[in-house]
Design an enzyme around this catalytic site. Structure first.
Site, PDB file in Angstrom:
ATOM      1  N   PRO A  97      -3.072 -21.210  16.343  1.00 18.69           N
ATOM      2  CA  PRO A  97      -4.396 -21.154  16.355  1.00 18.69           C
ATOM      3  C   PRO A  97      -4.785 -21.945  15.004  1.00 18.69           C
ATOM      4  O   PRO A  97      -6.160 -21.964  14.500  1.00 18.69           O
ATOM      5  CB  PRO A  97      -5.054 -19.652  15.989  1.00 18.69           C
ATOM      6  CG  PRO A  97      -3.746 -19.017  15.536  1.00 18.69           C
ATOM      7  CD  PRO A  97      -2.450 -19.892  15.997  1.00 18.69           C
ATOM      8  N   CYS A 154       9.004 -18.492  13.789  1.00 17.90           N
ATOM      9  CA  CYS A 154       8.669 -17.110  13.339  1.00 17.90           C
ATOM     10  C   CYS A 154       9.947 -16.113  13.919  1.00 17.90           C
ATOM     11  O   CYS A 154       9.387 -15.407  14.595  1.00 17.90           O
ATOM     12  CB  CYS A 154       7.411 -16.740  13.471  1.00 17.90           C
ATOM     13  SG  CYS A 154       6.730 -16.622  15.152  1.00 17.90           S
ATOM     14  N   CYS A 202       2.246 -28.493  16.627  1.00 22.70           N
ATOM     15  CA  CYS A 202       2.297 -27.022  17.298  1.00 22.70           C
ATOM     16  C   CYS A 202       1.196 -26.383  16.590  1.00 22.70           C
ATOM     17  O   CYS A 202       1.606 -25.382  15.940  1.00 22.70           O
ATOM     18  CB  CYS A 202       3.570 -26.621  17.626  1.00 22.70           C
ATOM     19  SG  CYS A 202       4.502 -27.064  18.733  1.00 22.70           S
TER      20      CYS A 202
HETATM   21  C1  SAM Z   1       4.188 -20.771  16.888  1.00 23.37           C
HETATM   22  S1  SAM Z   1       2.661 -21.229  17.640  1.00 23.37           S
HETATM   23  C2  SAM Z   1       1.941 -22.238  16.206  1.00 23.37           C
HETATM   24  C3  SAM Z   1       1.214 -21.379  15.410  1.00 23.37           C
HETATM   25  C4  SAM Z   1       0.306 -22.317  14.347  1.00 23.37           C
HETATM   26  N1  SAM Z   1       1.092 -23.496  13.784  1.00 23.37           N
HETATM   27  C5  SAM Z   1      -0.264 -21.669  13.014  1.00 23.37           C
HETATM   28  O1  SAM Z   1       0.152 -21.595  12.089  1.00 23.37           O
HETATM   29  O2  SAM Z   1      -1.198 -21.232  13.426  1.00 23.37           O
HETATM   30  C6  SAM Z   1       3.361 -22.356  18.696  1.00 23.37           C
HETATM   31  C7  SAM Z   1       2.367 -23.237  19.212  1.00 23.37           C
HETATM   32  O3  SAM Z   1       2.797 -23.991  20.079  1.00 23.37           O
HETATM   33  C8  SAM Z   1       2.183 -24.652  21.232  1.00 23.37           C
HETATM   34  N2  SAM Z   1       2.914 -25.252  22.130  1.00 23.37           N
HETATM   35  C9  SAM Z   1       3.959 -24.950  22.749  1.00 23.37           C
HETATM   36  N3  SAM Z   1       4.483 -26.017  23.384  1.00 23.37           N
HETATM   37  C10 SAM Z   1       3.880 -27.053  22.861  1.00 23.37           C
HETATM   38  C11 SAM Z   1       3.978 -28.379  22.958  1.00 23.37           C
HETATM   39  N4  SAM Z   1       5.256 -28.967  23.806  1.00 23.37           N
HETATM   40  N5  SAM Z   1       3.059 -29.338  22.559  1.00 23.37           N
HETATM   41  C12 SAM Z   1       2.272 -28.883  21.690  1.00 23.37           C
HETATM   42  N6  SAM Z   1       1.964 -27.533  21.639  1.00 23.37           N
HETATM   43  C13 SAM Z   1       2.973 -26.523  22.208  1.00 23.37           C
HETATM   44  C14 SAM Z   1       1.607 -23.224  21.523  1.00 23.37           C
HETATM   45  O4  SAM Z   1       0.490 -23.316  22.569  1.00 23.37           O
HETATM   46  C15 SAM Z   1       1.358 -22.591  20.450  1.00 23.37           C
HETATM   47  O5  SAM Z   1       0.048 -22.535  20.100  1.00 23.37           O
END
Ligand code: SAM
Length: 432
Positions: free
Chosen positions: A253, A372, A250
């Site tokens: 950004p 988070c 996931c």
């Molecule tokens: C907490 S943020 C990630 C932040 C990132 N790891 C960083 O440190 O920059 C969670 C991310 O998970 C993505 N997301 C949510 N459900 C998902 C899925 N089923 N598969 C892939 N990405 C997913 C969202 O679009 C979001 O960008």
């Protein structure tokens, strides 16, 4: 509204959008473009500050009005909240706040409400802030969140809400491929930027005061990134080594994808997935600036038959979507956007992602589950539920100076002048 509408009228429109469900990161950037450069920081400060103190300010405002405004005039409610924010929390001269707010009301084609705005703000100024009627107003958080925090963290909830109401420090991650932390601290010193090394993250630097990123030496050339200290700790629990195939499931950004590549440049491959077509390009932008390389995929990570090539991963970072209750000080709009009813569906998604990622982890490999959030429901309880259903999953104890040991994993709570709220758990799959 015209392109040169008053600053505070634009702020009121942004807050109305947040009330209608948009995040500040969605609705603020286009609004900033409507203002000259010199006014943009003020718009940002008004929107963030009013969200941060929304529950207190809104309680006061409601108490000062005989009846709510009609829905088509709702934006004027937000205009008054912005003014109240300034009266209670800024050094702005009172007469300027009052005059400009009445002017903005007129410019918003609401001349029939100027008398009301004037009256409400004059009484607010004359009478001062009222005593808080309840905890939601006292601590400026939604009531359900206070209750949940109190229940989960009986000894810490007040420190958590206090930290949530402060402005987070600006923290940097030095790109270890370019500079050592000491070298970059010296560059900051030379540039007149006051900073110190972070306590726990090996490449972190905390600035005494935030600065625009263009003021950071060699920022555009990839010397450094903006990232909270707790988020930087992901590389310390992944146990990275050359030759590994690493998945950031996931990723957008891309803060952690880049941190992984900087600390393990000899990884065999780093795959970064995100399901959001809007957010995934930001991963590429960050990689480009830092001159790093990863394979990017837009996919639902849990739908592995749609994207996985059958090669297991040695390391998986699963930084799941969550309530973001640990990063409220950086995203105060979460107080308005999040509902108590969001937590159970999020927990379902988190458990589903964890189960799917386990299937593509190499035997002998390591998976790091991260959020988070400060709600155990999304953190150690997810890991415990998973371990109950996946009996071969080995929960590793993470010895660290940061955070606190939980029944599964480690929890960081947001610290004034320190890191965000975060959670990490480390799971290993036994060798075959
Ligand atoms: C907490 S943020 C990630 C932040 C990132 N790891 C960083 O440190 O920059 C969670 C991310 O998970 C993505 N997301 C949510 N459900 C998902 C899925 N089923 N598969 C892939 N990405 C997913 C969202 O679009 C979001 O960008």
């Amino acid at each position: 509204m015209q392109p040169h509408a008053p600053l505070r009228a634009i702020a009121a429109e942004v807050l109305l959008s947040v009330e209608q469900g948009q995040s500040l990161s969605q609705c603020l950037p286009p609004s900033l473009l409507r203002l000259p450069l010199n006014l943009r920081p003020q718009l940002q400060a008004l929107c963030y500050g009013t969200c941060r103190w929304f529950h207190r300010l809104d309680d006061e405002l409601q108490g000062r009005m005989k009846k709510p405004l009609k829905s088509h005039d709702r934006v004027v409610h937000h205009l008054m909240l912005v003014a109240l924010f300034q009266l209670r929390f800024s050094q702005q001269a009172t007469y300027a706040v009052l005059n400009e707010t009445v002017e903005a009301c007129r410019a918003m084609d609401k001349p029939h409400l100027t008398g009301l705005v004037n009256g409400v703000l004059r009484s607010a100024e004359r009478e001062g802030a009222p005593a808080a009627a309840n905890d939601a107003s006292r601590y400026s958080h939604p009531g359900w969140m206070i209750e949940k925090l109190r229940h989960n963290w009986p000894d810490d909830w007040q420190a958590i809400v206090d930290a949530n109401n402060t402005q987070a420090p600006m923290t940097l991650r030095v790109n270890a491929l370019r500079f050592s932390r000491d070298e970059y601290l010296q560059l900051l010193l030379d540039a007149g930027i006051d900073a110190r090394a972070t306590r726990f993250a090996p490449h972190g630097i905390q600035l005494a005061r935030p600065v625009p990123v263009d003021a950071l030496p060699w920022f555009a050339e990839g010397a450094v990134s903006v990232q909270d200290e707790a988020a930087q700790l992901c590389t310390t629990v992944l146990d990275l080594a050359p030759g590994q195939r690493i998945l950031d499931a996931c990723a957008a950004p891309g803060g952690k994808t880049c941190a992984i590549l900087e600390s393990c440049p000899q990884a065999a491959e780093v795959v970064a997935i995100d399901e959001s077509a809007q957010r995934l390009p930001r991963v590429q932008e960050n990689l480009d600036r830092l001159d790093l390389h990863a394979s990017l995929l837009q996919a639902d990570a849990a739908a592995i038959d749609q994207w996985w090539d059958g090669q297991p991963f040695d390391r998986i970072l699963l930084d799941v979507p969550c309530s973001a209750s640990g990063v409220i000080r950086r995203h105060p709009d979460i107080k308005l956007l999040r509902r108590e009813s969001d937590v159970v569906p999020l927990a379902q998604i988190q458990l589903g992602l964890l189960a799917a990622m386990w299937r593509i982890l190499q035997p002998g490999g390591r998976l790091v589950y991260a959020t988070c959030s400060v709600f155990p429901q999304e953190n150690h309880r997810i890991v415990q539920r998973f371990c109950k259903q996946q009996t071969d999953a080995e929960l590793m104890t993470t010895e660290a100076l940061w955070g606190r040991t939980m029944p599964a994993g480690r929890q960081l709570l947001p610290l004034n002048d320190g890191h965000d709220g975060f959670f990490y758990a480390v799971l290993e799959k036994p060798e075959l």
